[in-house]
Design a protein around this motif. Structure first.
Motif, PDB file in Angstrom:
ATOM      1  N   PRO A 285      20.355  11.055  60.454  1.00 48.68           N
ATOM      2  CA  PRO A 285      21.373  10.881  61.485  1.00 48.68           C
ATOM      3  C   PRO A 285      22.698  10.348  60.938  1.00 48.68           C
ATOM      4  O   PRO A 285      23.744  10.541  61.544  1.00 48.68           O
ATOM      5  N   GLU A 286      22.672   9.705  59.781  1.00 45.04           N
ATOM      6  CA  GLU A 286      23.903   9.202  59.165  1.00 45.04           C
ATOM      7  C   GLU A 286      24.876  10.336  58.860  1.00 45.04           C
ATOM      8  O   GLU A 286      26.083  10.136  58.863  1.00 45.04           O
ATOM      9  N   VAL A 287      24.354  11.520  58.592  1.00 41.25           N
ATOM     10  CA  VAL A 287      25.215  12.681  58.335  1.00 41.25           C
ATOM     11  C   VAL A 287      26.039  12.994  59.587  1.00 41.25           C
ATOM     12  O   VAL A 287      27.231  13.270  59.495  1.00 41.25           O
ATOM     13  N   LEU A 288      25.412  12.905  60.750  1.00 40.55           N
ATOM     14  CA  LEU A 288      26.128  13.167  61.999  1.00 40.55           C
ATOM     15  C   LEU A 288      27.102  12.047  62.331  1.00 40.55           C
ATOM     16  O   LEU A 288      28.195  12.300  62.834  1.00 40.55           O
ATOM     17  N   VAL A 289      26.714  10.806  62.037  1.00 44.69           N
ATOM     18  CA  VAL A 289      27.589   9.667  62.298  1.00 44.69           C
ATOM     19  C   VAL A 289      28.827   9.737  61.410  1.00 44.69           C
ATOM     20  O   VAL A 289      29.943   9.477  61.855  1.00 44.69           O
ATOM     21  N   ALA A 290      28.647  10.129  60.163  1.00 47.63           N
ATOM     22  CA  ALA A 290      29.764  10.190  59.215  1.00 47.63           C
ATOM     23  C   ALA A 290      30.636  11.428  59.393  1.00 47.63           C
ATOM     24  O   ALA A 290      31.744  11.485  58.858  1.00 47.63           O
ATOM     25  N   ASN A 291      30.157  12.407  60.125  1.00 45.44           N
ATOM     26  CA  ASN A 291      30.886  13.669  60.304  1.00 45.44           C
ATOM     27  C   ASN A 291      30.968  14.015  61.784  1.00 45.44           C
ATOM     28  O   ASN A 291      30.141  14.775  62.301  1.00 45.44           O
ATOM     29  N   PRO A 292      31.967  13.485  62.484  1.00 49.11           N
ATOM     30  CA  PRO A 292      32.071  13.736  63.928  1.00 49.11           C
ATOM     31  C   PRO A 292      32.146  15.212  64.310  1.00 49.11           C
ATOM     32  O   PRO A 292      31.685  15.595  65.385  1.00 49.11           O
ATOM     33  N   ARG A 293      32.707  16.052  63.445  1.00 48.22           N
ATOM     34  CA  ARG A 293      32.767  17.490  63.781  1.00 48.22           C
ATOM     35  C   ARG A 293      31.367  18.102  63.851  1.00 48.22           C
ATOM     36  O   ARG A 293      31.090  18.941  64.704  1.00 48.22           O
ATOM     37  N   LEU A 294      30.491  17.689  62.934  1.00 45.81           N
ATOM     38  CA  LEU A 294      29.107  18.159  62.984  1.00 45.81           C
ATOM     39  C   LEU A 294      28.437  17.687  64.273  1.00 45.81           C
ATOM     40  O   LEU A 294      27.740  18.445  64.940  1.00 45.81           O
ATOM     41  N   TRP A 295      28.649  16.408  64.582  1.00 48.65           N
ATOM     42  CA  TRP A 295      28.063  15.854  65.793  1.00 48.65           C
ATOM     43  C   TRP A 295      28.581  16.580  67.025  1.00 48.65           C
ATOM     44  O   TRP A 295      27.810  16.909  67.934  1.00 48.65           O
ATOM     45  N   TYR A 296      29.879  16.862  67.075  1.00 46.24           N
ATOM     46  CA  TYR A 296      30.465  17.554  68.218  1.00 46.24           C
ATOM     47  C   TYR A 296      29.800  18.908  68.436  1.00 46.24           C
ATOM     48  O   TYR A 296      29.472  19.284  69.555  1.00 46.24           O
TER      49      TYR A 296
END
Length: 178
Positions: A123-134
């Protein structure tokens, strides 16, 4: 570079990538190289340097690299993929049926789609990359609205709050308000 058409089922031309992947990859290369160099220095210092031992140290350093090598996470409209050294896993985020947080030594996020696709990521990948999370959140909302997302609303909500908190913290830090 060939552009994929949505009707063909390929990924769209525009997507989001993990911005820190290259740095993490270089860190794993450095760790493996340092281990290899240290083992060679120890062998040389003890006078036991031999070709077969060097091959063994190369294999050990390669194994360390394989363990430390990060997954490359990319996402686009309707899909998310995680590529490791030997395999790529892909999930249709517009057809998610399950999102689960797996606890253990390190927390993992497990995404499953209606077609049997399965991706496990940090989940840290999504936290560090808001575009991925979006990209993931937008498609997960579509899945929930369509009634496909059967479990995982709580996990997504908690992750959304965490991403929002970290993004706000980064904005405050960048503007000097922290």
């Amino acid at each position: 570079m060939a552009r994929h058409d949505k009707a063909q089922g390929g990924p769209p031309a525009e997507g989001a990538n993990d911005r820190q992947w290259a740095q993490e990859l270089m860190s794993s290369v450095r760790c493996a190289a340092v281990l290899f160099a240290l083992l060679l220095v120890v062998d040389w210092g003890t006078g036991r340097l031999a070709l077969w031992r060097t091959a063994l140290w190369v294999a050990l350093a390669g194994l360390l690299f394989g363990v430390l090598c990060p997954a490359r996470v990319t996402a686009g409209e309707g899909w998310l993929s995680s590529r490791r050294l030997l395999r790529e896993r892909r999930v249709r985020t517009n057809a998610l049926v399950s999102v689960r947080c797996l606890d253990g030594i390190s927390q993992r996020l497990l995404l499953r789609d209606a077609f049997g696709g399965r991706v496990e990521l940090d989940p840290e990948v999504l936290v560090a990359n808001p575009r991925l999370w979006y990209r993931l959140e937008e498609d997960a909302r579509k899945s929930a609205a369509d009634g496909m997302l059967l479990c995982g609303g709580t996990a997504l909500r908690l992750l959304s709050q965490r991403v929002d908190r970290e993004t706000a913290r980064a904005v405050f830090k960048a503007s000097g308000l922290e």
